[in-house]
Design a protein around this motif. Structure first.
Motif, PDB file in Angstrom:
ATOM      1  N   HIS A   1       9.029 -24.037   9.725  1.00  0.00           N
ATOM      2  CA  HIS A   1       9.621 -23.692   8.440  1.00  0.00           C
ATOM      3  C   HIS A   1      10.251 -22.299   8.481  1.00  0.00           C
ATOM      4  O   HIS A   1      11.400 -22.114   8.109  1.00  0.00           O
ATOM      5  CB  HIS A   1       8.540 -23.757   7.352  1.00  0.00           C
ATOM      6  CG  HIS A   1       9.107 -23.670   5.967  1.00  0.00           C
ATOM      7  ND1 HIS A   1       8.391 -23.173   4.909  1.00  0.00           N
ATOM      8  CD2 HIS A   1      10.326 -23.996   5.470  1.00  0.00           C
ATOM      9  CE1 HIS A   1       9.140 -23.216   3.818  1.00  0.00           C
ATOM     10  NE2 HIS A   1      10.314 -23.714   4.126  1.00  0.00           N
ATOM     11  N   ASN A   2       9.485 -21.335   8.969  1.00  0.00           N
ATOM     12  CA  ASN A   2      10.000 -19.955   8.986  1.00  0.00           C
ATOM     13  C   ASN A   2      11.072 -19.747  10.047  1.00  0.00           C
ATOM     14  O   ASN A   2      11.898 -18.853   9.919  1.00  0.00           O
ATOM     15  CB  ASN A   2       8.862 -18.959   9.268  1.00  0.00           C
ATOM     16  CG  ASN A   2       7.917 -18.843   8.083  1.00  0.00           C
ATOM     17  OD1 ASN A   2       8.218 -19.360   7.005  1.00  0.00           O
ATOM     18  ND2 ASN A   2       6.792 -18.192   8.281  1.00  0.00           N
ATOM     19  N   HIS A   3      11.022 -20.550  11.107  1.00  0.00           N
ATOM     20  CA  HIS A   3      11.910 -20.250  12.240  1.00  0.00           C
ATOM     21  C   HIS A   3      12.765 -21.439  12.666  1.00  0.00           C
ATOM     22  O   HIS A   3      13.088 -21.592  13.837  1.00  0.00           O
ATOM     23  CB  HIS A   3      11.085 -19.737  13.426  1.00  0.00           C
ATOM     24  CG  HIS A   3      10.229 -18.570  13.052  1.00  0.00           C
ATOM     25  ND1 HIS A   3      10.769 -17.393  12.597  1.00  0.00           N
ATOM     26  CD2 HIS A   3       8.889 -18.422  12.996  1.00  0.00           C
ATOM     27  CE1 HIS A   3       9.782 -16.554  12.301  1.00  0.00           C
ATOM     28  NE2 HIS A   3       8.626 -17.154  12.533  1.00  0.00           N
ATOM     29  N   ALA A   4      13.144 -22.254  11.683  1.00  0.00           N
ATOM     30  CA  ALA A   4      14.004 -23.406  11.998  1.00  0.00           C
ATOM     31  C   ALA A   4      15.303 -22.945  12.650  1.00  0.00           C
ATOM     32  O   ALA A   4      15.827 -23.601  13.559  1.00  0.00           O
ATOM     33  CB  ALA A   4      14.308 -24.193  10.728  1.00  0.00           C
ATOM     34  N   ASP A   5      15.789 -21.777  12.204  1.00  0.00           N
ATOM     35  CA  ASP A   5      17.045 -21.272  12.774  1.00  0.00           C
ATOM     36  C   ASP A   5      16.882 -20.951  14.259  1.00  0.00           C
ATOM     37  O   ASP A   5      17.770 -21.167  15.074  1.00  0.00           O
ATOM     38  CB  ASP A   5      17.543 -20.045  12.000  1.00  0.00           C
ATOM     39  CG  ASP A   5      16.445 -19.017  11.745  1.00  0.00           C
ATOM     40  OD1 ASP A   5      15.289 -19.233  12.198  1.00  0.00           O
ATOM     41  OD2 ASP A   5      16.732 -17.988  11.102  1.00  0.00           O
TER      42      ASP A   5
ATOM     43  N   VAL B   1       9.171 -28.079   4.724  1.00  0.00           N
ATOM     44  CA  VAL B   1       9.820 -28.422   5.997  1.00  0.00           C
ATOM     45  C   VAL B   1       9.497 -29.865   6.420  1.00  0.00           C
ATOM     46  O   VAL B   1      10.080 -30.405   7.349  1.00  0.00           O
ATOM     47  CB  VAL B   1       9.417 -27.403   7.099  1.00  0.00           C
ATOM     48  CG1 VAL B   1       8.027 -27.684   7.647  1.00  0.00           C
ATOM     49  CG2 VAL B   1      10.452 -27.380   8.210  1.00  0.00           C
ATOM     50  N   VAL B   2       8.533 -30.474   5.689  1.00  0.00           N
ATOM     51  CA  VAL B   2       8.149 -31.846   6.039  1.00  0.00           C
ATOM     52  C   VAL B   2       9.108 -32.820   5.372  1.00  0.00           C
ATOM     53  O   VAL B   2       9.338 -32.765   4.161  1.00  0.00           O
ATOM     54  CB  VAL B   2       6.702 -32.136   5.574  1.00  0.00           C
ATOM     55  CG1 VAL B   2       6.354 -33.607   5.814  1.00  0.00           C
ATOM     56  CG2 VAL B   2       5.734 -31.233   6.322  1.00  0.00           C
ATOM     57  N   PHE B   3       9.686 -33.699   6.163  1.00  0.00           N
ATOM     58  CA  PHE B   3      10.597 -34.699   5.606  1.00  0.00           C
ATOM     59  C   PHE B   3      10.389 -36.010   6.342  1.00  0.00           C
ATOM     60  O   PHE B   3      10.644 -36.111   7.544  1.00  0.00           O
ATOM     61  CB  PHE B   3      12.051 -34.223   5.743  1.00  0.00           C
ATOM     62  CG  PHE B   3      13.052 -35.216   5.236  1.00  0.00           C
ATOM     63  CD1 PHE B   3      13.063 -35.601   3.899  1.00  0.00           C
ATOM     64  CD2 PHE B   3      13.990 -35.788   6.100  1.00  0.00           C
ATOM     65  CE1 PHE B   3      13.985 -36.526   3.426  1.00  0.00           C
ATOM     66  CE2 PHE B   3      14.920 -36.717   5.632  1.00  0.00           C
ATOM     67  CZ  PHE B   3      14.918 -37.078   4.294  1.00  0.00           C
ATOM     68  N   ASN B   4       9.883 -36.996   5.607  1.00  0.00           N
ATOM     69  CA  ASN B   4       9.604 -38.279   6.249  1.00  0.00           C
ATOM     70  C   ASN B   4      10.731 -39.286   6.044  1.00  0.00           C
ATOM     71  O   ASN B   4      10.663 -40.403   6.514  1.00  0.00           O
ATOM     72  CB  ASN B   4       8.294 -38.857   5.709  1.00  0.00           C
ATOM     73  CG  ASN B   4       7.078 -38.193   6.363  1.00  0.00           C
ATOM     74  OD1 ASN B   4       7.216 -37.426   7.319  1.00  0.00           O
ATOM     75  ND2 ASN B   4       5.906 -38.486   5.858  1.00  0.00           N
TER      76      ASN B   4
ATOM     77  N   VAL C   1      16.527 -28.683  11.087  1.00  0.00           N
ATOM     78  CA  VAL C   1      15.231 -28.875  11.746  1.00  0.00           C
ATOM     79  C   VAL C   1      14.135 -29.090  10.692  1.00  0.00           C
ATOM     80  O   VAL C   1      13.792 -28.176   9.951  1.00  0.00           O
ATOM     81  CB  VAL C   1      14.882 -27.685  12.656  1.00  0.00           C
ATOM     82  CG1 VAL C   1      13.572 -27.943  13.384  1.00  0.00           C
ATOM     83  CG2 VAL C   1      15.995 -27.426  13.660  1.00  0.00           C
ATOM     84  N   SER C   2      13.643 -30.324  10.603  1.00  0.00           N
ATOM     85  CA  SER C   2      12.531 -30.636   9.699  1.00  0.00           C
ATOM     86  C   SER C   2      11.436 -31.317  10.510  1.00  0.00           C
ATOM     87  O   SER C   2      11.637 -31.639  11.674  1.00  0.00           O
ATOM     88  CB  SER C   2      13.012 -31.563   8.575  1.00  0.00           C
ATOM     89  OG  SER C   2      13.418 -32.792   9.136  1.00  0.00           O
TER      90      SER C   2
ATOM     91  N   ARG D   1      18.590 -27.570  -0.913  1.00  0.00           N
ATOM     92  CA  ARG D   1      17.739 -27.215  -2.062  1.00  0.00           C
ATOM     93  C   ARG D   1      16.407 -26.633  -1.594  1.00  0.00           C
ATOM     94  O   ARG D   1      15.850 -25.753  -2.213  1.00  0.00           O
ATOM     95  CB  ARG D   1      17.489 -28.448  -2.938  1.00  0.00           C
ATOM     96  CG  ARG D   1      18.579 -28.707  -3.968  1.00  0.00           C
ATOM     97  CD  ARG D   1      18.112 -29.700  -5.039  1.00  0.00           C
ATOM     98  NE  ARG D   1      17.857 -31.031  -4.498  1.00  0.00           N
ATOM     99  CZ  ARG D   1      18.803 -31.940  -4.277  1.00  0.00           C
ATOM    100  NH1 ARG D   1      20.078 -31.677  -4.551  1.00  0.00           N
ATOM    101  NH2 ARG D   1      18.508 -33.117  -3.776  1.00  0.00           N
ATOM    102  N   ARG D   2      15.912 -27.161  -0.466  1.00  0.00           N
ATOM    103  CA  ARG D   2      14.629 -26.655   0.066  1.00  0.00           C
ATOM    104  C   ARG D   2      14.797 -25.346   0.842  1.00  0.00           C
ATOM    105  O   ARG D   2      13.822 -24.809   1.361  1.00  0.00           O
ATOM    106  CB  ARG D   2      14.018 -27.685   1.015  1.00  0.00           C
ATOM    107  CG  ARG D   2      13.655 -29.004   0.356  1.00  0.00           C
ATOM    108  CD  ARG D   2      13.019 -29.885   1.415  1.00  0.00           C
ATOM    109  NE  ARG D   2      12.684 -31.209   0.933  1.00  0.00           N
ATOM    110  CZ  ARG D   2      11.855 -32.029   1.574  1.00  0.00           C
ATOM    111  NH1 ARG D   2      11.294 -31.642   2.703  1.00  0.00           N
ATOM    112  NH2 ARG D   2      11.593 -33.224   1.097  1.00  0.00           N
ATOM    113  N   GLY D   3      16.035 -24.929   0.990  1.00  0.00           N
ATOM    114  CA  GLY D   3      16.290 -23.665   1.685  1.00  0.00           C
ATOM    115  C   GLY D   3      16.223 -23.775   3.199  1.00  0.00           C
ATOM    116  O   GLY D   3      16.048 -22.777   3.894  1.00  0.00           O
TER     117      GLY D   3
END
Ligand code: ADP
Ligand code: MG
Length: 726
Positions: free
Chosen positions: A385-389, A534-537, A414-415, A551-553
């Motif tokens: 979540h913090n480091h998806a970039d 960051v969780v997306f199923n 990245v999820s 929207r989730r940033g």
């Protein structure tokens, strides 16, 4: 050209497969026979030396000079017995490939006489004249040397050739001032950082026996095979690894008849040859199958420690290419060799082990194991979540851009996919409304109270870039040609960073007098609540997901250029610096190298495309224009029809010819305009926004013409011929 193509096709069609002498390969006996592994060391080294070396390997230390000569001598004798004549330091510079420079073992032993020699000094370090490797400004020309040093954690091996083998010594590569010039050094540092932080968690749970924690990785490798005689008639494939023109084949992957289909005999012969060589090199090749696209296949080894898996993946790619040539194929590792069918990726299966052999991502059967599992899970969610970039940066490259934006590979966002059951557990822990089964009361977390966790063992969501698959995470966004070192480096670094923060909080709670149970019960729900975003199923290919992700940033860097524009953001550089993975200068140099590589790759493609279209396609299509014009005139004479179908056909070819000529002229001016830009960042933008579209415009005209000109005139092998002929 076209007659060469016909000849090639005729040869393929007429040549049967020569049955090779059946070689019985006994994996039990021959596995690792070309590797200077522990067993060989034990047999060939004095006891004391062996013990010392074993300890060096276990602790990831540098070779002790006092035993170097003995080790080098044993290694040389062993290698010569296997037919080796040369040795090389084998390293991974920032080209993204492996590098080697062979030296013979021979030394003069008097006039006209030589003996075989290999000293400890030569084993420990080398000094290749490395001035031509990309360094991103770390090495100036007056200090152009790079240095190689043996990485004893990866065993040396003999790579066999028809006329003798070469002893390969896996090495790090660094500058005079000790800065990393390769991909292995940062990976090693990230493994160390991860181990340090993960051990703090294990200690909190009362584990006193584990001495280290290490990531293990299994990398599934996809690739394409094209008959060599056809591939060699395509300058785009041979020079850039992908087709830059090519009308789609009437038959593509729509029938889904290739995926997991019966492996063609000639391909299976190739695969077995590859596997036997890999097994001799100590690489556990396990799975082989046809992939989705015609002509596409996959090889997966059994997972290993990530630094070894990284070197082994580089070797797998080398062996695939090497062996393909001797079977009359060319193996393409590019992420998108053919438009319109799936490209190739490399799924990076990753989990964490402790030195006692426990998989820390295995939920386990006791409440204690499960609580510990949840801490690691929380750290991973926090990291992604913090480091998806940062994770996105591990997958960039001009080739992978073609793949991540198409609906065939996970999206650039990245999820994390957890599976319904585990997501439900987390929702219950945080007391979310979303918890299923009406279980709104939070689960009590604690070392002694947590019930067994239900886990989906399967990965039913292929659209997720980062999926939990029971006891490991599968990172699916990696490109097939890419080294897995960068992606594992960023993953380890991000997780180490998250673990560090969590360990600090837990230790503070415990030393303030709270029980571990109470500290966990407070911290874990808060962490899960914060990072569930960051969780997306759901379906990562759906058009709603990018909007929802925004929207989730969650960052969505659609391509290499965008990702690189963020690569020096403090959110990223802080982690690298804090975890001692890369220094500021190393970071900057990597940014510059990747930018330059992107620009050069596309510039090369643009030049090759222009060359093919101007030199081979236009002459043919101009001829076709003249031929169809003559035909239309003849028809007019005979039938006095001025708007005959023949005339219509001529007009169509002429229109595309005019459009192709115009598109080529603008491609040419974009090539010059881009080349003239000094600032690398602006240049990369110009490549993305101007050069690539100019190439696409040329391609569309070429492909349109390919569909309408007389087939036998077409100067290049077609998609159907290349993908369905083996
Ligand atoms: P698929 O993803 O196609 O279903 P598998 O489940 O067989 O394939 O796993 C693919 C890869 O994951 C293999 O290289 C395998 O060795 C590796 N793998 C299996 N378990 C782990 C683990 N715990 N940690 C890391 N890699 C693993
Ligand atoms: Mg998989």
């Amino acid at each position: 050209m076209s007659s060469a193509r016909e000849n090639a096709l005729r040869t393929i069609i007429s040549s049967g497969i020569e049955p090779r002498p059946a070689e019985v390969f006994n994996a039990d006996k021959n596995f690792g026979c070309d590797v200077f592994g522990l067993d060989v060391m034990r047999k060939r080294l004095p006891k004391a030396v062996f013990r010392k070396l074993e300890q060096i390997i276990r602790n990831g230390e540098q070779l002790d000079p006092s035993i170097a000569d003995t080790v080098a001598n044993a290694m040389k004798d062993w290698a010569i017995e296997l037919g080796a004549t040369h040795y090389t330091h084998w390293f991974q510079p920032m080209t993204g490939l492996t590098a080697e420079k062979h030296d013979a073992f021979i030394e003069f032993a008097g006039p006209g006489k030589v003996i075989s020699e290999f000293s400890g000094k030569k084993l420990i370090s080398g000094e290749p004249d490395a001035s031509s490797f990309p360094s991103g400004g770390i090495r100036s020309t007056f200090e152009a040397r790079g240095y190689t040093a043996w990485d004893p954690s990866v065993p040396a091996f003999v790579f066999r050739g028809e006329r003798g083998g070469t002893l390969h010594i896996p090495c790090f590569f660094y500058s005079y001032s000790g800065e990393a010039l390769d991909r292995k050094i940062p990976l090693g540092r990230s493994i160390h950082a991860l181990s340090t932080q993960a051990l703090r968690i294990l200690r909190l749970f009362g584990n006193t026996s584990a001495s280290r924690v290490y990531p293990v990785v299994g990398a599934e490798q996809e690739y394409f095979l094209v008959d060599r005689r056809l591939a060699m008639l395509r300058p785009d494939l041979m020079l850039t690894g992908r087709t830059l023109t090519g009308a789609s084949s009437p038959k593509g992957q729509e029938l889904e008849d290739h995926y997991f289909g019966a492996i063609p005999a000639r391909v299976q012969d190739f695969m077995q040859d590859v596997e036997q060589r890999l097994e001799a090199l100590g690489i556990p090749a396990k799975t082989r199958h046809n992939e989705v696209a015609p002509g596409q296949f996959e090889l997966a080894p059994i997972f290993e420690e990530s630094n070894i898996a990284t070197d082994h993946n580089m070797l797998i790619m080398n062996v695939l290419k090497h062996v393909a040539a001797s079977h009359g194929f060319v193996c393409f590792l590019h992420e998108k060799p053919f438009a319109g069918v799936n490209g190739s990726g490399k799924h990076n299966n990753w989990s964490l082990c402790d030195s006692d052999g426990n998989n820390l991502l295995n939920p386990g059967s006791t409440p204690q194991d499960n609580a510990q599992f949840l801490v690691f899970l929380a750290a991973i969610l926090k990291a992604v979540h913090n480091h998806a970039d940062m994770l996105r940066l591990g997958t960039i490259g001009a080739g992978n851009d073609h793949r991540l934006e198409a609906n065939e590979a996970p999206p650039a966002i990245v999820s994390v996919f957890l599976g319904e059951q585990l997501e439900d557990v987390l929702n219950t822990i945080i007391g979310s409304e979303q918890a299923l089964h009406g279980k709104r009361t939070p689960i009590e977390i604690g070392v002694s109270t947590l019930p067994p966790l239900p886990i989906d063992q399967s990965d039913r969501n292929r659209t997720s870039p980062f999926a939990f698959t029971g006891n490991k995470f599968e990172f699916r966004a990696v490109g097939s040609s890419q080294s897995i070192a960068p992606v594992n480096t960023v993953l380890n670094a991000a997780v180490a960073n998250a673990l560090e923060e969590i360990a600090t909080e837990l230790e503070a709670g415990v030393s303030a007098g709270s029980s571990l149970n109470d500290t966990l019960s407070e911290l874990l729900p808060a962490l899960f609540k914060k990072h569930m975003a960051v969780v997306f199923n759901g379906n990562g290919y759906s058009s709603e997901w990018p909007e929802e992700a925004a929207r989730r940033g969650l960052p969505n860097y659609a391509n290499t250029v965008e990702a690189l524009e963020h690569s020096m953001d403090p959110s990223i550089s802080d982690v690298f610096l804090r975890q001692h993975i890369l220094t500021e200068r190393e970071l900057l140099s990597r940014h510059d190298i990747m930018l330059e590589n992107y620009v050069k790759t596309v510039q090369l493609e643009a030049r090759v495309l222009e060359d093919m279209a101007r030199g081979s396609i236009l002459p043919v299509t101009f001829q076709e224009e003249a031929r169809t014009a003559d035909l239309a005139l003849k028809v007019k004479e005979l039938c006095s029809e001025s708007d005959s179908v023949e005339y219509g056909h001529f007009r169509l070819i002429r229109e595309h010819n005019l459009a192709l000529k115009a598109a080529l002229d603008s491609l040419n001016s974009e090539i010059s305009a881009t080349a003239a830009i000094d600032d690398a960042t602006i240049q990369a933008r110009s490549v993305l926004n101007r050069l690539l579209p100019a190439m696409q415009a040329v391609r569309s005209e070429c492909d349109a013409l390919e569909r309408i000109v007389e087939r036998k005139q077409w100067p290049f092998p077609t998609y159907a011929e290349m993908m369905w002929t083996y």
